[in-house]
Design a protein around this motif. Sequence first.
Motif, PDB file in Angstrom:
ATOM      1  N   ASN A 273       0.805  -1.224   0.000  1.00 45.36           N
ATOM      2  CA  ASN A 273       0.000   0.000   0.000  1.00 45.36           C
ATOM      3  C   ASN A 273       0.838   1.274   0.000  1.00 45.36           C
ATOM      4  O   ASN A 273       0.297   2.366   0.165  1.00 45.36           O
ATOM      5  CB  ASN A 273      -0.942   0.015   1.204  1.00 45.36           C
ATOM      6  CG  ASN A 273      -2.029  -1.034   1.087  1.00 45.36           C
ATOM      7  OD1 ASN A 273      -2.486  -1.332  -0.007  1.00 45.36           O
ATOM      8  ND2 ASN A 273      -2.434  -1.607   2.205  1.00 45.36           N
ATOM      9  N   ILE A 274       2.134   1.158  -0.187  1.00 40.87           N
ATOM     10  CA  ILE A 274       2.997   2.336  -0.223  1.00 40.87           C
ATOM     11  C   ILE A 274       3.058   2.853  -1.653  1.00 40.87           C
ATOM     12  O   ILE A 274       3.426   2.117  -2.575  1.00 40.87           O
ATOM     13  CB  ILE A 274       4.411   2.004   0.298  1.00 40.87           C
ATOM     14  CG1 ILE A 274       4.339   1.599   1.768  1.00 40.87           C
ATOM     15  CG2 ILE A 274       5.338   3.194   0.121  1.00 40.87           C
ATOM     16  CD1 ILE A 274       5.679   1.279   2.375  1.00 40.87           C
ATOM     17  N   THR A 275       2.685   4.103  -1.835  1.00 46.03           N
ATOM     18  CA  THR A 275       2.653   4.697  -3.181  1.00 46.03           C
ATOM     19  C   THR A 275       3.945   5.418  -3.538  1.00 46.03           C
ATOM     20  O   THR A 275       4.240   5.634  -4.709  1.00 46.03           O
ATOM     21  CB  THR A 275       1.482   5.685  -3.292  1.00 46.03           C
ATOM     22  OG1 THR A 275       1.596   6.685  -2.259  1.00 46.03           O
ATOM     23  CG2 THR A 275       0.154   4.959  -3.113  1.00 46.03           C
ATOM     24  N   ASP A 276       4.720   5.828  -2.535  1.00 51.31           N
ATOM     25  CA  ASP A 276       5.976   6.538  -2.776  1.00 51.31           C
ATOM     26  C   ASP A 276       7.091   5.518  -2.987  1.00 51.31           C
ATOM     27  O   ASP A 276       7.426   4.741  -2.084  1.00 51.31           O
ATOM     28  CB  ASP A 276       6.299   7.445  -1.583  1.00 51.31           C
ATOM     29  CG  ASP A 276       7.479   8.357  -1.868  1.00 51.31           C
ATOM     30  OD1 ASP A 276       8.120   8.188  -2.923  1.00 51.31           O
ATOM     31  OD2 ASP A 276       7.772   9.238  -1.026  1.00 51.31           O
ATOM     32  N   ASN A 277       7.670   5.521  -4.174  1.00 43.66           N
ATOM     33  CA  ASN A 277       8.726   4.550  -4.487  1.00 43.66           C
ATOM     34  C   ASN A 277       9.944   4.705  -3.591  1.00 43.66           C
ATOM     35  O   ASN A 277      10.679   3.737  -3.361  1.00 43.66           O
ATOM     36  CB  ASN A 277       9.147   4.679  -5.957  1.00 43.66           C
ATOM     37  CG  ASN A 277       8.057   4.227  -6.902  1.00 43.66           C
ATOM     38  OD1 ASN A 277       7.263   3.351  -6.570  1.00 43.66           O
ATOM     39  ND2 ASN A 277       8.000   4.827  -8.083  1.00 43.66           N
ATOM     40  N   ASN A 278      10.186   5.910  -3.096  1.00 44.94           N
ATOM     41  CA  ASN A 278      11.338   6.129  -2.221  1.00 44.94           C
ATOM     42  C   ASN A 278      11.173   5.450  -0.869  1.00 44.94           C
ATOM     43  O   ASN A 278      12.151   5.272  -0.140  1.00 44.94           O
ATOM     44  CB  ASN A 278      11.570   7.622  -2.016  1.00 44.94           C
ATOM     45  CG  ASN A 278      11.941   8.325  -3.302  1.00 44.94           C
ATOM     46  OD1 ASN A 278      12.620   7.748  -4.159  1.00 44.94           O
ATOM     47  ND2 ASN A 278      11.497   9.568  -3.466  1.00 44.94           N
ATOM     48  N   LYS A 279       9.937   5.113  -0.509  1.00 44.67           N
ATOM     49  CA  LYS A 279       9.681   4.475   0.769  1.00 44.67           C
ATOM     50  C   LYS A 279       9.533   2.963   0.662  1.00 44.67           C
ATOM     51  O   LYS A 279       9.390   2.274   1.671  1.00 44.67           O
ATOM     52  CB  LYS A 279       8.409   5.061   1.407  1.00 44.67           C
ATOM     53  CG  LYS A 279       8.559   6.496   1.864  1.00 44.67           C
ATOM     54  CD  LYS A 279       7.286   6.965   2.542  1.00 44.67           C
ATOM     55  CE  LYS A 279       7.462   8.360   3.107  1.00 44.67           C
ATOM     56  NZ  LYS A 279       8.423   8.373   4.224  1.00 44.67           N
ATOM     57  N   VAL A 280       9.523   2.450  -0.571  1.00 43.02           N
ATOM     58  CA  VAL A 280       9.342   1.008  -0.760  1.00 43.02           C
ATOM     59  C   VAL A 280      10.560   0.277  -0.226  1.00 43.02           C
ATOM     60  O   VAL A 280      11.709   0.631  -0.515  1.00 43.02           O
ATOM     61  CB  VAL A 280       9.120   0.679  -2.249  1.00 43.02           C
ATOM     62  CG1 VAL A 280       9.067  -0.818  -2.462  1.00 43.02           C
ATOM     63  CG2 VAL A 280       7.834   1.324  -2.728  1.00 43.02           C
TER      64      VAL A 280
END
Length: 719
Positions: free
Chosen positions: A709-716
């Motif tokens: 459910n994480i949309t920000d690739n930097n937080k994946v």
Amino acid sequence: MEHCQPETVEQWLVSILSSSNHDGVNDDDGVDSIAYLRVLEAYAKSKIAGAPQKTEYWIGRLERMYNQAAKLYLQQCTSTSNSDRESHSSENASTIDATIMPSADYEVQTSPFAKFIASKSTVSNQDIIQESQNTHDNHASFVISLQPTTECYNAVIEAWSNDDDKVSVVRSRRWLSKLEEGIHEHCPFPPNHPLRYTLEPNARSYDLYLHSCSRGIGKQNKVLRQRAEEAEELLKFRTSDKAPVSIRPTTDSYNYVIRAWTRCRREMCVAEKVMALVREMESIQRDYIKRKHQSAYGDDSWQQHISPNTKTYTMAMDSWIIVAGLKASHWYSQQLELNNTYNQLSRNKRNAAVEDRQRYLGRMNKFDDGSVEMENAASVLQYIQTLENAGRADINATVIGYNTILSGWARLANDMRPEIPLKSEAILRDMMESYEEGNKNCNPDVMSFNAVIKAWSSTKRSNSASRCEWWLRKMIKESNTKMEEQESVAVPQPNTHTYNLVMESFLQLGDPGRVQDLMLEMDASDFVSPNSESYSKVIRAWLHDEMNNQQKHVTLPGLSCENAWAWLKELLQKEKEGIHNLGPAPDLYASILKTAARTKSSGDNILTVGQAVFWAMRKSRFGINALAYEWLLEIGLKVLCTPQNHNRREAFVKSLLEQCCKDGLLSTKFASMIRSLEKEERSATEEGEEEIVNKYLQNPPFPATWNRNITDNNKVLKH
């Protein structure tokens, strides 16, 4: 029927159509385009949701009915012509015009009037011909009565021009283009036919479209500029020699184009464009007056309808203020840059020379701060006053013009321009004095006072908050006194926005106690109620107090966070009760969590607040996100960092990690904090590395569902 609801007018038309069907007449017989026009105009002026779609439905129904009637008419004429030719060859009868005198034999076989004609067996042939002629003429009249007119299409354009949908401009353009095509696109009549008609737009058609594209719907500056340029090109065409007299512009046409340019709030050329249009209007007006005295009108009589009015000059002031605001923003950023440069020099040189500071200040003053544009706007207001004194009935120096100037100064106000609030106060006092002298148009309203209060609040001076509150108390005191004495009120009562501006000034000053007092005062008032912004300000005030470590207004560490959460809970309760349409914004939850994570306070009350806000956010309509998990973990690790809280921390981390993975919001930062905790525990215990690592977070690769459910690739989370 003019003041009836559109649903009522629609029901009236439907009842007529239904009665026609019950009488055995074809659908929509017995009505004409004027009946449809009444429904179209009712919806066009209603501005209710779905009105444009309703107008498109009824104009489409009118077009279909007209096409059906026209095709039946052509079929009747063709069959009548064939029947007449057969009758002439067999009986050597006199030649009869086939387009207007159908034969009786054909009527018996095909015409809707067959039974009537057949029953007249004793009537002479001449009488039958005459009656057929009348029937034919009636049918032609019925077809003509169903022709959609320009006013019908204007009603559809008007409905879309009053709608807030993003496609409203496109739809308005579509129906205007249909008029510009000239001929009904599905007209069944051949060229040169007497019943073939032409559709042409008139001046109102173009004005309605200009109204649509000048409303400023949408936030993209590129789109707004394109619409302004299109409106200007359309105006140029209407004033050219190629344009017919029926579409010549009026004062409203120019005002729409000017308004389209004032919607471009990020364009430096706005004032230039607007003033060019204003000067063009003045030039047309002068030329017409000159020809009027010379009794030489020619074909330019339309120019008598071009005359700048109050709205024109007010928008001209607004255009100057737009440019002033843009220049002031650029000037302010340059000021900050030069200040930073000077401060760096001062740190490098312990004794910075006085001339160095003066040199930098001199460079600062060379930048355009928007004052020249504000003077131009003020000169337009003075020109309005001059024209009003000269007897121009259509031009008045109203409170709207003064408020435009006041809002401009409020926009330019900042901490580097402390003189602006004084200028705003001088303008407001002039308005009050002018009203007391009998000029009712200059009566200051609540927007006038709010602009002055906003100017004081934006300067962020030590006395800004107290000055804002002084104007608030003046409004309350004088408005109540005048109302008790039943005199005309020169000072209005404050509204919610007034209180919010004063609360903002105390927030900037760092006084959450006064912000809260104003909130409680507003909540207890009979004439004003707090809104969501009011709650947001008091929550932000306590959070700023927590972060600034002032703690002047509380006795326990972390109590400011508790106060912020208490106000958020009250806002949630108000929303639940449906009072005043109140409701929180998602950033309020995030602000409290972030403040609780970053504050130096580390008591159990901070963890209690963090958990309460986290679960409240989870239950809200906004839902939870990865940042909320990160901040709550940061709060827990800070509060439960002591050895005495080891077991609590372990249970807290395991529970939070399990919930985070279940929600699919495991981010890189969250996992990094877990790994850091494991390393700390590894260094403080003799347990094996494998056992410690697996205590909280398993070895990679991690299941993909943990961060789904994480949309920000930097937080994946990278495996």
